[in-house]
Design a protein around this motif. Structure first.
Motif, PDB file in Angstrom:
ATOM      1  N   PHE A  65      29.993 -13.117  29.970  1.00  0.00           N
ATOM      2  CA  PHE A  65      28.554 -12.943  29.930  1.00  0.00           C
ATOM      3  C   PHE A  65      28.212 -11.564  29.357  1.00  0.00           C
ATOM      4  O   PHE A  65      29.095 -10.740  29.102  1.00  0.00           O
ATOM      5  N   GLU A  66      26.948 -11.345  29.142  1.00  0.00           N
ATOM      6  CA  GLU A  66      26.484 -10.089  28.598  1.00  0.00           C
ATOM      7  C   GLU A  66      27.025  -8.918  29.409  1.00  0.00           C
ATOM      8  O   GLU A  66      27.032  -8.946  30.632  1.00  0.00           O
ATOM      9  N   GLY A  67      27.499  -7.898  28.711  1.00  0.00           N
ATOM     10  CA  GLY A  67      28.099  -6.758  29.370  1.00  0.00           C
ATOM     11  C   GLY A  67      29.606  -6.830  29.409  1.00  0.00           C
ATOM     12  O   GLY A  67      30.269  -5.873  29.803  1.00  0.00           O
ATOM     13  N   GLY A  68      30.172  -7.969  29.019  1.00  0.00           N
ATOM     14  CA  GLY A  68      31.618  -8.097  28.915  1.00  0.00           C
ATOM     15  C   GLY A  68      32.339  -8.272  30.230  1.00  0.00           C
ATOM     16  O   GLY A  68      33.549  -8.120  30.309  1.00  0.00           O
ATOM     17  N   ARG A  69      31.611  -8.567  31.314  1.00  0.00           N
ATOM     18  CA  ARG A  69      32.262  -8.731  32.618  1.00  0.00           C
ATOM     19  C   ARG A  69      32.094 -10.174  33.077  1.00  0.00           C
ATOM     20  O   ARG A  69      31.099 -10.822  32.811  1.00  0.00           O
ATOM     21  N   GLY A  70      33.097 -10.648  33.801  1.00  0.00           N
ATOM     22  CA  GLY A  70      33.020 -12.007  34.321  1.00  0.00           C
ATOM     23  C   GLY A  70      33.499 -13.027  33.310  1.00  0.00           C
ATOM     24  O   GLY A  70      32.696 -13.709  32.676  1.00  0.00           O
ATOM     25  N   ALA A  71      34.827 -13.132  33.106  1.00  0.00           N
ATOM     26  CA  ALA A  71      35.376 -14.093  32.159  1.00  0.00           C
ATOM     27  C   ALA A  71      35.277 -15.502  32.733  1.00  0.00           C
ATOM     28  O   ALA A  71      35.520 -15.725  33.918  1.00  0.00           O
ATOM     29  N   CYS A  72      34.913 -16.452  31.867  1.00  0.00           N
ATOM     30  CA  CYS A  72      34.709 -17.827  32.307  1.00  0.00           C
ATOM     31  C   CYS A  72      35.241 -18.814  31.270  1.00  0.00           C
ATOM     32  O   CYS A  72      35.483 -18.463  30.123  1.00  0.00           O
ATOM     33  N   MET A  73      35.411 -20.044  31.721  1.00  0.00           N
ATOM     34  CA  MET A  73      35.732 -21.147  30.820  1.00  0.00           C
ATOM     35  C   MET A  73      34.588 -22.154  30.870  1.00  0.00           C
ATOM     36  O   MET A  73      34.149 -22.554  31.949  1.00  0.00           O
ATOM     37  N   ALA A  74      34.102 -22.549  29.693  1.00  0.00           N
ATOM     38  CA  ALA A  74      33.053 -23.562  29.628  1.00  0.00           C
ATOM     39  C   ALA A  74      33.637 -24.929  29.954  1.00  0.00           C
ATOM     40  O   ALA A  74      34.795 -25.226  29.642  1.00  0.00           O
ATOM     41  N   LEU A  75      32.832 -25.778  30.584  1.00  0.00           N
ATOM     42  CA  LEU A  75      33.253 -27.116  30.981  1.00  0.00           C
ATOM     43  C   LEU A  75      32.300 -28.150  30.401  1.00  0.00           C
ATOM     44  O   LEU A  75      31.110 -27.869  30.203  1.00  0.00           O
ATOM     45  N   PRO A  76      32.779 -29.357  30.128  1.00  0.00           N
ATOM     46  CA  PRO A  76      31.858 -30.418  29.713  1.00  0.00           C
ATOM     47  C   PRO A  76      30.964 -30.813  30.879  1.00  0.00           C
ATOM     48  O   PRO A  76      31.324 -30.624  32.044  1.00  0.00           O
ATOM     49  N   THR A  77      29.797 -31.322  30.566  1.00  0.00           N
ATOM     50  CA  THR A  77      28.864 -31.700  31.614  1.00  0.00           C
ATOM     51  C   THR A  77      28.266 -33.064  31.317  1.00  0.00           C
ATOM     52  O   THR A  77      28.068 -33.432  30.151  1.00  0.00           O
ATOM     53  N   GLY A  78      27.982 -33.794  32.369  1.00  0.00           N
ATOM     54  CA  GLY A  78      27.323 -35.083  32.217  1.00  0.00           C
ATOM     55  C   GLY A  78      25.814 -34.983  32.341  1.00  0.00           C
ATOM     56  O   GLY A  78      25.120 -36.000  32.341  1.00  0.00           O
ATOM     57  N   HIS A  79      25.294 -33.750  32.422  1.00  0.00           N
ATOM     58  CA  HIS A  79      23.859 -33.562  32.655  1.00  0.00           C
ATOM     59  C   HIS A  79      23.051 -33.377  31.377  1.00  0.00           C
ATOM     60  O   HIS A  79      21.829 -33.261  31.433  1.00  0.00           O
ATOM     61  N   LEU A 109      40.723 -33.712  22.786  1.00  0.00           N
ATOM     62  CA  LEU A 109      39.351 -34.126  23.062  1.00  0.00           C
ATOM     63  C   LEU A 109      38.739 -33.269  24.161  1.00  0.00           C
ATOM     64  O   LEU A 109      39.454 -32.712  25.008  1.00  0.00           O
ATOM     65  N   PHE A 110      37.405 -33.171  24.174  1.00  0.00           N
ATOM     66  CA  PHE A 110      36.729 -32.640  25.347  1.00  0.00           C
ATOM     67  C   PHE A 110      36.991 -33.587  26.516  1.00  0.00           C
ATOM     68  O   PHE A 110      36.989 -34.816  26.355  1.00  0.00           O
ATOM     69  N   ASP A 111      37.223 -33.020  27.697  1.00  0.00           N
ATOM     70  CA  ASP A 111      37.494 -33.861  28.866  1.00  0.00           C
ATOM     71  C   ASP A 111      36.300 -34.763  29.188  1.00  0.00           C
ATOM     72  O   ASP A 111      35.136 -34.432  28.905  1.00  0.00           O
ATOM     73  N   LYS A 112      36.599 -35.884  29.826  1.00  0.00           N
ATOM     74  CA  LYS A 112      35.556 -36.847  30.167  1.00  0.00           C
ATOM     75  C   LYS A 112      34.619 -36.309  31.245  1.00  0.00           C
ATOM     76  O   LYS A 112      35.001 -35.462  32.057  1.00  0.00           O
ATOM     77  N   VAL A 113      33.392 -36.820  31.209  1.00  0.00           N
ATOM     78  CA  VAL A 113      32.399 -36.499  32.240  1.00  0.00           C
ATOM     79  C   VAL A 113      31.809 -37.812  32.746  1.00  0.00           C
ATOM     80  O   VAL A 113      31.909 -38.853  32.098  1.00  0.00           O
ATOM     81  N   GLU A 114      31.190 -37.743  33.910  1.00  0.00           N
ATOM     82  CA  GLU A 114      30.578 -38.935  34.497  1.00  0.00           C
ATOM     83  C   GLU A 114      29.215 -39.167  33.843  1.00  0.00           C
ATOM     84  O   GLU A 114      28.347 -38.297  33.857  1.00  0.00           O
ATOM     85  N   VAL A 115      29.053 -40.351  33.270  1.00  0.00           N
ATOM     86  CA  VAL A 115      27.802 -40.721  32.614  1.00  0.00           C
ATOM     87  C   VAL A 115      27.438 -42.142  33.043  1.00  0.00           C
ATOM     88  O   VAL A 115      28.139 -43.102  32.682  1.00  0.00           O
ATOM     89  N   SER A 116      26.365 -42.270  33.811  1.00  0.00           N
ATOM     90  CA  SER A 116      25.887 -43.598  34.239  1.00  0.00           C
ATOM     91  C   SER A 116      27.008 -44.439  34.834  1.00  0.00           C
ATOM     92  O   SER A 116      27.314 -45.546  34.347  1.00  0.00           O
ATOM     93  N   ASP A 117      27.646 -43.916  35.845  1.00  0.00           N
ATOM     94  CA  ASP A 117      28.710 -44.628  36.566  1.00  0.00           C
ATOM     95  C   ASP A 117      29.906 -44.948  35.687  1.00  0.00           C
ATOM     96  O   ASP A 117      30.643 -45.918  35.926  1.00  0.00           O
ATOM     97  N   ASP A 118      30.116 -44.165  34.663  1.00  0.00           N
ATOM     98  CA  ASP A 118      31.266 -44.351  33.777  1.00  0.00           C
ATOM     99  C   ASP A 118      31.768 -42.976  33.351  1.00  0.00           C
ATOM    100  O   ASP A 118      31.051 -41.973  33.448  1.00  0.00           O
ATOM    101  N   SER A 119      33.001 -42.909  32.879  1.00  0.00           N
ATOM    102  CA  SER A 119      33.567 -41.645  32.397  1.00  0.00           C
ATOM    103  C   SER A 119      33.717 -41.715  30.888  1.00  0.00           C
ATOM    104  O   SER A 119      34.338 -42.661  30.371  1.00  0.00           O
ATOM    105  N   LYS A 120      33.160 -40.728  30.191  1.00  0.00           N
ATOM    106  CA  LYS A 120      33.211 -40.724  28.733  1.00  0.00           C
ATOM    107  C   LYS A 120      33.447 -39.310  28.208  1.00  0.00           C
ATOM    108  O   LYS A 120      33.085 -38.328  28.853  1.00  0.00           O
ATOM    109  N   HIS A 121      34.056 -39.246  27.013  1.00  0.00           N
ATOM    110  CA  HIS A 121      34.229 -37.969  26.338  1.00  0.00           C
ATOM    111  C   HIS A 121      32.910 -37.580  25.666  1.00  0.00           C
ATOM    112  O   HIS A 121      32.347 -38.384  24.902  1.00  0.00           O
TER     113      HIS A 121
END
Length: 736
Positions: free
Chosen positions: A26-40, A502-514
């Motif tokens: 994040f801004e300031g260079g502190r707090g390393a993170c990994m982005a995740l796929p989302t079903g939202h 591939l991007f990992d699957k996420v839950e979409v309408s009671d199903d898992s999809k990339h």
């Protein structure tokens, strides 16, 4: 289990810099993170033709990646397919992408988690880690008790999250750790060693001397014995462990390497883009079932003599051959299709099945009873039927039908909802492109000056287009390299496979999809068409041969024939990554690669000029080539509201004395000079100082480019012919 936090960024950022599995701070260079796929994210609604095209592009992307990655040049073993591409696209030993397992998403937000969960004490260098973000707080409370300076009571409690990770070309990424994976030959399994080999202690300090990351090492808290940072990728070790025992694989193929999570090598997102069309009348001819129609369209478009058969002729020929029942059955199928098309609720699959039966009959007749009527010449028939092996982005037949579609939807005019013209000749300006305060006489002077400069550039037609539909999407990632292979010093000249994941699957309408992060935009662009007679003169001046053809045949038809001939030779074919055209001095002069390079270089020259005059950076542009039609499209990329940057630029740069300063700059000899002139010319006439643009904006990742095609003073690096080229601009100026 705590829910992953969600962040919002621009759509372009979410689809690239913050795409799933990327590393960021994040801004300031502190707090390393990994982005995740989302079903939202909201679903991106696409037309059937666009969704189908994306599915085909992803299939081809994985297939061509697998072909290149599994070559494994100079390795002592075959490369398993699962080390080249994600296991989830491998079915029965082949690459098969199921588009039904994907969800098109609008990239508005991304989930994320803290990563890496590895920490070092700022005072003593003690290393501690946590296995999971959900237990991090509980684990962190115990970090102090491991302090070597007297336990929790004397701990400085000054913990720093490490900014370096271990990455591997398999796509894996892990925190730096003193843990060491070992292949147990006897048990044929992976074992982990966590303790000091000298004293058995499990606490280590991380030492970070100045210099390369490779100099870092761990040190045992008890006995001070050093321990190098050496970790093996789990999946690759499991696959290659038996081969290492047999001395067919080497440890360099398995070892992970330390990389700063800020470095590009930690993550490369993969995607593509395409033009969005409203009508698939011509694009539908690319279907394998409609090859006969494609042959007729291409033959007609490029001036080949063609014997056209209408329904009356076809019925007569069939009845004369005693095949009347076949025609009557065919007519019934067509009548049924017209009825079904009018019925409500009919699915696209039903219509496609019905059309497929009709197309199958057409193709059978075209290859048998109607064959003697030669509806298309043999050379075009061969090209159309050989296109199954063409890479989509380099397929000239696809370019030809896309150009036909662009012509009907954009080039022929029409109005947008706000009253602006869809297509405007850059010399004959509409009210939105004219500089303020000019008299009619000044406008006529400006038009004349613009036409003179267009002629000097060898441009037959240049138009500003509005409302160009562009779809950009990302669907996969790789690590350590953006290409299908990587080379490391410890492996010598061996090419190790980079896995496309591939991007990992996420839950979409009671199903898992990339997820496929997909942005659709409407932007402005410039359409440019070169003068066909001048291109022919330029090819002739440089002794570049064309296939023989009748005088009525346009240059585009000959280029299609030449491309088909190139594809039959492993040394000259157009592959996705254009490996064959990266070799220095390896190929003779051929028409299609040279016309491609000419159009591509001219497009980059226009992009560079527009960037300098519009305020948009080079990465804000995209390009699309239509090689058989000697045309290209340069457009603005962006997911924000189109602010009319290009039309504003053209209006502001208008001048009655020079027509437009964009054209004047492109004609200026200094605009095609390079700060590394002699070195650049020697290496092919293309470098970051001149015609290269960011790779994600370029259709070929900056291959098949050379200033020499425009101004001479050298030749492309793949050219094996002695002597410099004659530049296209010299031909346009009448000085061959």
């Amino acid at each position: 289990m705590a829910k992953a936090p969600v962040m919002q960024r621009s759509r372009g950022q979410i689809a690239t810099a913050y795409a799933p599995h990327s590393l960021f701070t994040f801004e300031g260079g502190r707090g390393a993170c990994m982005a995740l796929p989302t079903g939202h994210n909201m679903r991106q609604v696409l037309s059937n033709v666009t969704a189908h095209t994306i599915g085909e592009q992803i299939q081809e992307y994985f297939s061509t990646w697998a072909d290149r990655a599994t070559k494994g040049d100079n390795l002592s073993h075959d490369v398993p397919l699962e080390l080249a591409v994600d296991k989830r696209v491998i079915v029965d030993g082949a690459v098969r992408v199921a588009i039904g397992e994907f969800e098109f998403q609008i990239p508005d937000r991304a989930e994320y988690k803290p990563f890496p969960l590895a920490f070092v004490c700022g005072r003593c260098g003690l290393y501690r880690n946590s296995r999971d973000a959900n237990t991090l707080q509980r684990d962190a409370e115990r970090f102090r008790s491991a302090c070597p300076d007297g336990g929790a009571r004397n701990c400085a409690d000054d913990w720093e999250q490490l900014d370096v990770v271990l990455a591997h070309w398999s796509g894996a990424v892990e925190p730096i750790t003193p843990e060491y994976r070992h292949w147990h030959s006897g048990r044929q399994e992976i074992q982990s060693i966590n303790n000091c080999s000298n004293c058995g202690n499990d606490r280590f300090k991380l030492r970070r001397p100045p210099g390369p990351l490779g100099n870092w090492y761990f040190e045992c808290v008890s006995c001070q014995q050093p321990r190098q940072i050496l970790q093996r990728d789990r999946e690759t070790l499991k696959t290659l462990g038996p081969l290492i025992d047999a001395k067919l694989a080497i440890w360099a193929e398995v070892n992970m390497e330390p990389v700063s999570y800020r470095a590009s090598a930690a993550y490369y997102v993969h995607g593509d883009r395409l033009l969005v069309f409203q009508d698939d009348k011509y694009l539908a001819q690319l279907n394998d079932r409609q090859t006969a129609d494609l042959e007729r369209i291409i033959s007609t478009q490029y001036g080949y003599p063609i014997a056209s058969l209408d329904d009356t002729d076809r019925e007569r020929i069939l009845r004369e051959a005693g095949r009347s029942k076949e025609w009557e059955s065919y007519e019934q199928l067509r009548s049924l299709l017209r009825t079904v098309e009018m019925m409500p609720g009919v699915t696209a699959e039903m219509l496609e099945a019905q059309r497929g039966q009709i197309a199958k009959q057409d193709e059978e007749w075209a290859g048998s009873i109607f064959k003697s009527y030669a509806q298309a010449p043999e050379s075009i028939t061969a090209a159309c039927r050989g296109r199954r092996d063409y890479v989509r982005k380099h397929d000239p037949l696809r370019m030809a039908v896309e150009h036909l579609t662009l012509q009907e939807e954009k080039l022929r005019g029409g109005e947008m909802a706000d009253g602006k013209a869809v297509s405007v000749d850059v010399a004959i300006l509409d009210a939105f492109l004219r500089p303020d305060g000019l008299s009619e006489a000044d406008l006529r002077r400006q038009e004349t000056a613009s036409r003179q400069r267009l002629a000097g550039l060898g441009i037959a037609e240049m138009r500003l287009l509005r409302g160009i539909g562009i779809c950009e999407y990302s669907f996969a990632y790789s690590r350590t390299s953006a290409s299908p292979f990587v080379m490391r010093d410890k492996a010598g000249d061996a090419e190790m496979p980079v896995r496309l994941r591939l991007f990992d699957k996420v839950e979409v309408s009671d199903d898992s999809k990339h997820p496929i992060l997909c942005s659709v935009q409407q932007n402005e662009g410039f359409y440019v068409k070169l003068d066909e007679d001048l291109v022919r003169q330029w090819l002739d001046a440089n002794n570049i041969p064309l296939p023989p053809a009748a005088s009525s045949v346009r240059l585009g038809g000959q280029l299609i024939e030449n491309f088909h001939a190139l594809q039959s030779d492993r040394n000259t074919r157009f592959t996705r990554f254009l490996d064959e055209y990266r070799r220095e001095g390896a190929l003779p002069r051929q028409a299609y690669p040279y016309v491609y390079t000419l159009l591509h270089t001219m497009a980059h020259h226009l992009i560079d000029t527009c960037s300098s005059m519009s305020g948009l950076d080079l990465g804000s542009f995209g390009e699309h080539l239509f090689v058989p039609d000697l045309s290209f499209l340069v457009y603005r990329r962006g997911t924000t509201m189109d602010l009319g940057n290009l039309s504003s630029m053209w209006r502001d740069q208008g001048d009655p004395d020079v027509g437009n300063h964009v054209l004047e700059h492109m004609l200026n000899p200094s605009s095609l000079r390079c700060g590394s002139e002699s070195v650049c010319n020697h290496r092919g006439g293309a470098c970051p100082d001149c015609v290269l643009i960011p790779e994600n904006a370029c259709v070929t990742r900056n291959e098949l480019l050379s200033r020499s095609v425009l101004v001479g003073r050298g030749k492309p690096r793949f050219d094996s012919t002695q002597g410099h080229l004659v530049g296209y601009l010299d031909i346009a100026a009448g000085r061959p």
